[in-house]
Design an enzyme around this catalytic site. Sequence first.
Site, mmCIF file in Angstrom:
data_model
loop_
_atom_site.group_PDB
_atom_site.id
_atom_site.type_symbol
_atom_site.label_atom_id
_atom_site.label_comp_id
_atom_site.label_asym_id
_atom_site.label_seq_id
_atom_site.Cartn_x
_atom_site.Cartn_y
_atom_site.Cartn_z
ATOM 1 N N ASN A 7 -4.390 3.250 4.762
ATOM 2 C CA ASN A 7 -3.539 2.810 3.671
ATOM 3 C C ASN A 7 -3.674 3.858 2.576
ATOM 4 O OD1 ASN A 7 -2.793 1.704 1.099
ATOM 5 N ND2 ASN A 7 -2.809 -0.343 2.005
ATOM 6 N N ASN A 9 -2.074 4.070 -0.316
ATOM 7 C CA ASN A 9 -1.813 3.640 -1.693
ATOM 8 C C ASN A 9 -0.936 4.675 -2.411
ATOM 9 O OD1 ASN A 9 -1.898 2.019 -3.958
ATOM 10 N ND2 ASN A 9 -3.887 2.748 -4.653
ATOM 11 N N GLU A 35 1.459 1.608 3.136
ATOM 12 C CA GLU A 35 1.668 1.706 1.689
ATOM 13 C C GLU A 35 2.035 3.134 1.270
ATOM 14 O OE1 GLU A 35 0.064 -0.698 -2.226
ATOM 15 O OE2 GLU A 35 -1.374 -0.281 -0.627
ATOM 16 N N ASP A 148 -3.698 -2.145 7.599
ATOM 17 C CA ASP A 148 -4.317 -2.946 6.552
ATOM 18 C C ASP A 148 -3.922 -4.393 6.791
ATOM 19 O OD1 ASP A 148 -5.221 -4.158 4.288
ATOM 20 O OD2 ASP A 148 -4.144 -2.867 2.874
ATOM 21 N N ASN A 150 -5.555 -6.894 5.348
ATOM 22 C CA ASN A 150 -5.849 -7.604 4.087
ATOM 23 C C ASN A 150 -6.702 -8.856 4.297
ATOM 24 O OD1 ASN A 150 -5.001 -6.486 1.517
ATOM 25 N ND2 ASN A 150 -2.955 -6.388 2.403
ATOM 26 N N ASP A 245 -7.679 4.299 -2.340
ATOM 27 C CA ASP A 245 -8.723 3.288 -2.499
ATOM 28 C C ASP A 245 -9.192 2.763 -1.141
ATOM 29 O OD1 ASP A 245 -6.257 2.071 -2.126
ATOM 30 O OD2 ASP A 245 -6.573 0.489 -3.603
ATOM 31 N N HIS A 246 -8.503 3.156 -0.071
ATOM 32 C CA HIS A 246 -8.926 2.906 1.302
ATOM 33 C C HIS A 246 -9.478 4.210 1.886
ATOM 34 C CE1 HIS A 246 -6.656 -1.003 1.998
ATOM 35 N NE2 HIS A 246 -6.142 -0.571 0.851
#
Length: 256
Positions: A7, A9, A35, A148, A150, A245-246
């Site tokens: 991911n 982001n 993303e 992802d 989640n 952030d991943h």
Amino acid sequence: MRIITLNTNGIRSAERKGFFAWMQQQDADVVCIQETKAQLHQLPADPFHPANYHCFYHDAEKKGYSGVALYCKKAPDKVISGIGWADFDREGRFIEAQFGKLSVISLYLPSGSSSEERQAVKFNVMERFAPYLQARIQEGRDLIICGDWNIAHKEIDLKNWRGNVKNSGFLPKERAWLSQLFADGQWWDAFRLVNPEAEQYTWWSNRGQAWAKNVGWRIDYQIVSGSLKDKVQAASIYKDQRFSDHAPLLMDYDYP
């Protein structure tokens, strides 16, 4: 066969942080991105269609939101953008590449952390996705669903599990849904087949010192059909550089 999922982001942000230069060094057969946060017209061929890869994007209708992609070293026999659900597909959350009997999917399941309304959307998608996965198994294909999801499945999959039992991503209903998915051996968490260790995280909050202190969550998966259970060779989470952030999840398979 090596498959990477990340991911980003924001694919343009990840590019500025060196993602594509790193990716080219990994010799991956397929790279699954979630993303992207971009429209195709915003992504010039260099660098967003990396050399030696066939590149496929499925964008969200909303600009700067969601979006998935696949980079494939070998040209797929078929690419499927979207799952066939209008609400889900408008958010650009599913793209599949088929290579003979093998399907590799880049998936971005919704997060429910922003509001009760989005949590309801997440639960609705989960409710529909379980029978969809059951139907896919019946096709007899070899399936690898990367992305992802989640959801952190078990207590070992996040640092502060006690403080998160009422938070989206670790709700009992979400975790039970994953447990049910894995219950009958038709689907497997490929990472856990080869790595049972604690503190193996793929996402860290940007708040505080979560990254520096490794206060993370494992919410990015490569989930494989039972036909591939014995094909998983190795798994690693790359943290020497930070593109998002991943963190990238790399997995090697003895396939075909």
